[in-house]
Design a protein around this motif. Structure first.
Motif, short mmCIF file in Angstrom:
data_model
loop_
_atom_site.label_atom_id
_atom_site.label_comp_id
_atom_site.label_asym_id
_atom_site.label_seq_id
_atom_site.Cartn_x
_atom_site.Cartn_y
_atom_site.Cartn_z
N ASP A 13 -0.59 -5.06 -6.92
CA ASP A 13 -0.67 -4.38 -8.22
C ASP A 13 -2.08 -4.57 -8.76
O ASP A 13 -2.40 -5.56 -9.43
CB ASP A 13 0.36 -4.96 -9.19
CG ASP A 13 0.46 -4.13 -10.47
OD1 ASP A 13 -0.56 -3.55 -10.88
OD2 ASP A 13 1.56 -4.08 -11.05
N GLU A 58 -2.69 2.70 -3.45
CA GLU A 58 -2.60 2.45 -4.88
C GLU A 58 -3.96 2.52 -5.57
O GLU A 58 -4.04 2.56 -6.79
CB GLU A 58 -1.96 1.09 -5.15
CG GLU A 58 -2.75 -0.12 -4.69
CD GLU A 58 -2.54 -0.47 -3.23
OE1 GLU A 58 -3.08 -1.49 -2.78
OE2 GLU A 58 -1.84 0.30 -2.53
N GLN A 106 6.29 -8.80 -9.35
CA GLN A 106 5.41 -7.90 -10.09
C GLN A 106 5.61 -8.03 -11.59
O GLN A 106 4.65 -8.11 -12.37
CB GLN A 106 5.65 -6.46 -9.65
CG GLN A 106 4.64 -5.47 -10.22
CD GLN A 106 4.79 -4.09 -9.61
OE1 GLN A 106 5.87 -3.72 -9.15
NE2 GLN A 106 3.72 -3.32 -9.59
N TYR A 153 12.30 -0.86 -3.14
CA TYR A 153 12.20 -1.23 -4.55
C TYR A 153 13.57 -1.72 -5.02
O TYR A 153 14.28 -1.03 -5.78
CB TYR A 153 11.74 -0.03 -5.39
CG TYR A 153 10.50 0.63 -4.85
CD1 TYR A 153 9.25 0.02 -4.97
CD2 TYR A 153 10.56 1.87 -4.19
CE1 TYR A 153 8.10 0.62 -4.47
CE2 TYR A 153 9.41 2.47 -3.70
CZ TYR A 153 8.19 1.83 -3.84
OH TYR A 153 7.06 2.42 -3.34
N ARG A 189 9.02 6.16 -8.17
CA ARG A 189 8.46 4.81 -8.09
C ARG A 189 7.34 4.75 -7.05
O ARG A 189 6.31 4.11 -7.28
CB ARG A 189 9.56 3.80 -7.74
CG ARG A 189 9.05 2.38 -7.53
CD ARG A 189 8.53 1.75 -8.80
NE ARG A 189 9.60 1.39 -9.72
CZ ARG A 189 9.41 0.84 -10.91
NH1 ARG A 189 8.17 0.62 -11.34
NH2 ARG A 189 10.42 0.56 -11.70
N THR A 247 3.56 3.63 -8.06
CA THR A 247 2.87 2.45 -7.53
C THR A 247 1.63 2.83 -6.73
O THR A 247 0.72 2.02 -6.58
CB THR A 247 3.80 1.61 -6.64
OG1 THR A 247 4.33 2.43 -5.60
CG2 THR A 247 4.95 1.03 -7.45
#
Length: 970
Positions: free
Chosen positions: A830, A333, A792, A579, A642, A646
């Motif tokens: 994140d 990420e 998140q 997810y 997704r 991410t």
């Protein structure tokens, strides 16, 4: 007589210390030593030693006489231009130190052991700080050049050589006092960590890292890439290595191995190995890499570039960089979106390390150049069918093995017991294999498997399978193929048309139309006779020459559709596991089935499968698009969005979806596929800061969802419309989109969607000063997200909630919200939200007047955000950093940050950020007294805020009205 200044002043004669008299006598001696072998006039001596009072010439002569009495055979000469203390270079420790350093530098490349001995002797001369018992002001003051900084340099040079020589304990013991005295010295911290890791003390190495990181933070600096890499090694264990096992029974190529080793020893940047298919280019590169492991202790990496792999596109430079960065320990990420920034991060990560990179099967020098390490101490070994250019490394052109080497390889692989006395027949076999390692291996594996065959039988089969036999060694492959059973032959042919670089056992089962157990057996059979390589446990790949042979008969379409069904159905299952909150918005795959799709026990299992199959999935999308399989094309691309989002893999995210759009848009009646693709493309363009493109794509998607009667898709698209609309300054329209989305989410009982829409409405209400409404909306959103366990989303919302609390002067509550947001964001990895939270914590500290603490958190935020390609985040960090700098009395730093924020906001088109940046620059220029320069920015800020109907317009007017300078309203 021996004089020592590297520590307290001392003089020794025949191993006995010499008393040097009172302080003034010692001062005179030091001045003479500092000017050793050069005359010093009596007047100059008096001026230096007795600067505060006039000294009579008799006083100087008196001290010279006393020193002559004390020093004995050391000569203080009286010359026409003054007094001269004559010493040899071994009589004065500073001169001896310089000589030893110079000799060590000369010896380092050719005789590192002698260099170590010389540097140990040099370091041993130091007994403390230079002239630590002498008042430097009485011997020359600022004119005295202290060699104190040379000692850490020598210890560093010595430690580096000792670590390379395996004397890591000695290096550790020398470095510890230096790092304790100056923990902010990254060079010495790096060396100490290397020494500790070499001794297996990972815990102590981590302690060193944390100490240096904290010391650097106090200086508003961050640890460099080498320190971070060493810390990762301490946390995770051994350095990265993606090298496969060494080729079994590697034979010959002594001259080529010696050339590669010599290039490594000479510090060359790269070696380029070229040659015909089957010549053993990859085997040579891997064997050399294994032999050089000790020289490159920080990592040995392999990137397969598919330059000449049949049926597979050459690896994109961006994808290769992403693969290498992950191998180097960079979290997926944190990998930037653009190739240019990936190259920068790649080179920075390699800097200061000794890492070897094998770049296998290069298509061209152009593909390779961005991947070649620039750092000293690193080496790339490139393989390709093409020759390299002058700037891509020393060229090694592989010819076939010599007849003797080829025979030796066949003996080693087939087993000597059946070959005794058969030298002529072995020579004939390897000749029919073209003396190429790959077909020799195939022939040897076939002979070893059939233990009843006489060698003559193998030779006869090889002779029957020309005409290519003596030219390129394909005869051995053909013989091996013909000895297979029909199920093995069928799978071999199918693998020749494989879209991606490899296949796992379940994928092989789908391709062959059998169960997993049978596929495992068939793949193992092909591996046993060297027609497949096992790239990882239960994952196989085919060498390019073999794939060319296998692809001579194209695979039937149903087999490849089965493989694409496996990828589609399994990817859907993996995404549902990885997810879970996306499940309701996934495209349906109910019309496709696959009997061998694995079951994913948890989110980690699903994500692991996606990561392992990532290259195959992208290849499958491209294959489907090129072979009239539109449903596979767009659904695979949408299912991957997704993961790409991410992990910030924007190139493949946008690339695969744009390919999907070209395919699905050709079917005018496919609103379902078009709506899905447009929605995810809009999100990607918004993340890249391409607001107009995002708005256009979302606008195209909305009527399609409405025609489909899909309220979930409609709600998601309304949110995708609202975000760029808001960023472009059309706030009323954005709020209307969000309120409509909220109603749709409530209709479908989508609590995650409700919370998202509420939080965005809260953000807009905060912008317009409706703080109590915003507070209630964020609190409701946070409550919903806690109830459903969406960590998140909760982190995002808590950041927004904290901002409202901060504006309401509820600083304690705001700090708690930001702290919780940071913890939740860190938990799910994140980094974007984590950086926002750290930055916001810094803002609270600024509000409380704790500027140093505020700067510390801004620095932490900048470090976390370093590789997050989010334009809004970077703009916000600059805005807040500038505000803190201005409040803390650093207007120049504030101006730099404000201009950087303005530049980013201009580029992205975010009008609210642009207005804030103008305001920040105006306030800073006013504080610096540049009122004329500030006026333009005051006016721009006021106009922009007014156009957006934001309350800051009134604040700017009031602020200017209170100013009595040119910054006031005109």
């Amino acid at each position: 007589m021996e004089f020592r200044m590297l520590g307290p002043l001392e003089a020794w004669h025949d191993g006995v210390p010499v008393p040097l008299g009172d302080q003034q006598q010692r001062f005179v001696l030091v001045v003479l030593l500092l000017h050793a072998n050069k005359p010093v006039t009596p007047a100059r001596l008096a001026e230096i030693v007795w600067a505060d009072r006039e000294a009579k010439p008799t006083l100087v002569r008196s001290y010279i006489k006393r020193l002559r009495d004390v020093l004995g055979d050391a000569t203080i000469e009286t010359t026409p231009t003054g007094y001269l203390l004559r010493v040899g270079e071994d009589q004065l420790d500073t001169m001896r130190f310089d000589r030893l350093r110079a000799e060590a530098a000369d010896a380092r490349a050719d005789d590192p052991r002698r260099a170590i001995a010389l540097l140990r002797e040099a370091a041993g001369l130091w007994r403390g700080k230079f002239l630590e018992d002498i008042d430097i002001d009485r011997v020359g003051g600022p004119e005295v050049i202290s060699p104190d900084e040379s000692y850490p340099d020598v210890v560093g040079d010595l430690a580096e050589l000792e670590i390379e020589a395996g004397a890591h304990r000695s290096a550790r013991d020398r470095l510890r006092p230096l790092v304790q005295a100056d923990p902010a010295s990254q060079k010495h911290a790096e060396l100490l960590m290397r020494a500790l890791l070499a001794g297996g003390d990972r815990v102590a190495a981590l302690r060193v890292y944390h100490g240096t990181r904290d010391a650097l933070a106090a200086l508003r600096m961050a640890p460099g890439p080498v320190l971070r890499k060493l810390a990762a090694r301490a946390e995770q264990g051994d350095p990265p290595s993606s090298l496969p096992l060494r080729p079994g029974e590697f034979t010959g190529r002594a001259a080529e191995i010696a050339t590669i080793e010599a290039a490594a020893a000479a510090g060359r940047r790269a070696v380029w190995i070229s040659g015909a298919p089957g010549a053993g280019k990859t085997g040579l590169a891997i064997e050399a890499a294994h032999r050089l492991r000790d020289r490159f202790p920080d990592g040995q990496l392999l990137a397969r570039l598919n330059g000449f792999t049949p049926g597979v596109d050459a690896t994109d430079v961006g994808d290769a960089l992403s693969e290498l960065l992950v191998e180097l320990g960079v979290p997926a990420e944190q990998i930037p979106a653009t190739v240019g920034r990936k190259v920068t991060l790649y080179q920075a990560t390699l800097w200061g390390t000794r890492t070897l990179v094998v770049l296998d099967n290069a298509a061209s020098p152009e593909q390779i150049r961005p991947l070649l390490p620039e750092a000293d101490g690193c080496l790339a070994v490139v393989t390709s069918r093409r020759m390299g250019d002058a700037d891509t490394g020393e060229n090694i052109r592989l010819a076939p093995l010599s007849p003797e080497e080829a025979a030796e390889l066949f003996h080693a692989l087939a087993g000597p017991s059946r070959l005794r006395g058969r030298a002529a027949d072995v020579a004939a076999v390897v000749r029919r294999c073209g003396y190429l390692p790959m077909p020799v291996r195939v022939a040897a594996a076939l002979f070893r498997r059939h233990d009843r065959w006489p060698l003559e039988h193998l030779l006869r089969l090889l002779e029957e399978n020309g005409p290519w036999g003596e030219d390129d060694g394909i005869a051995a492959v053909r013989v091996s193929y013909r000895q297979l059973g029909e199920p093995q032959r069928a799978l071999f042919r199918l693998l020749g048309s494989l879209p991606g670089p490899d296949v796992d056992v379940a994928g092989g089962a789908a391709l062959a139309g059998c169960d997993v157990a049978e596929a495992r057996s068939l793949l193992d059979d092909l591996h046993e006779v060297s027609l497949l390589e096992e790239a990882a446990p239960e994952r196989y790949q085919m060498l390019d020459p073999l794939k060319e042979f296998a692809a001579d008969e194209p695979a039937p379409r149903p087999a490849l559709v089965r493989l694409l069904d496996y990828y589609l159905v399994t990817l859907a299952a993996a995404v549902r596991a990885a997810y879970p909150f996306d499940r309701a918005q996934l495209p349906s795959t109910a019309d496709r089935s696959c009997a061998v799709t694995p079951v994913f026990a948890d989110a980690d299992a699903g994500l692991r499968w996606i990561v392992a199959e990532r290259d195959n999935l992208v290849a499958a999308i491209r294959y489907a698009a090129a072979h009239a399989l539109p449903e596979h094309t767009w659904r695979l691309a949408v299912l991957l969005w997704r993961y790409f989002n991410t992990t910030n893999q924007f190139e493949d995210w946008i690339g695969t979806l744009e390919l999907a759009w070209r395919i699905v848009s050709a079917d005018a009646g496919n609103d379902y596929g078009q709506a899905h693709v447009l929605l995810r493309l809009a999100t990607a363009h918004d993340r890249r800061g391409q607001l107009a493109e995002a708005l256009e794509l979302a606008a195209k998607a909305l009527p399609k969802w409405r025609r489909l009667g899909d309220p979930r898709g409609e709600a998601a698209t309304l949110c995708a419309l609202a975000i760029p609309t808001m960023e472009l300054g059309r706030h009323e329209q954005a709020m209307a989109h969000l309120e409509a989305a909220l109603a749709k989410y409530e209709q479908t009982e989508d609590r995650r969607g409700e919370a998202h829409a509420l939080s965005m409405l809260g953000y807009l209400n905060e912008l317009h000063g409706n703080l109590r409404i915003a507070l209630a909306q964020h609190e409701s959103a946070a409550r919903m997200l806690r109830e459903i366990g969406h960590v998140q989303g909760l982190a995002h919302t808590l950041n927004n909630l904290g901002s409202v609390q901060e504006n309401l002067d509820l600083l304690t509550e705001a700090l708690a919200s930001y702290t919780d947001a940071h913890a939740h964001a860190a938990e799910v990895g994140d980094h974007c939200v984590e950086a926002y939270a750290l930055n916001n914590i810094g803002n609270v500290h600024r509000q409380r007047g704790r500027y140093a603490e505020a700067v510390r958190y801004h620095d932490k935020a900048r470090e976390v955000a370093a590789n997050v390609p989010d334009a809004d985040l970077r703009t916000q960090l600059y805005l807040d950093r500038g505000a803190t700098a201005l409040a803390g009395g650093a207007p120049r730093e504030a101006l730099t940050a404000g201009k950087a924020a303005l530049d980013l906001a201009e580029g992205s088109g975010n009008r609210a950020y642009r207005a804030r940046a103008h305001r920040g620059v105006a306030e800073t220029l006013h504080a610096m007294g540049d009122h004329e320069g500030a006026v333009t920015h005051w006016a721009a800020a006021e106009a922009e805020f007014a156009a957006l109907d934001l309350p800051e317009a009134g604040e700017v007017r009031e602020e200017r009205s209170a100013l009595g300078c040119a910054c006031g309203p005109r």
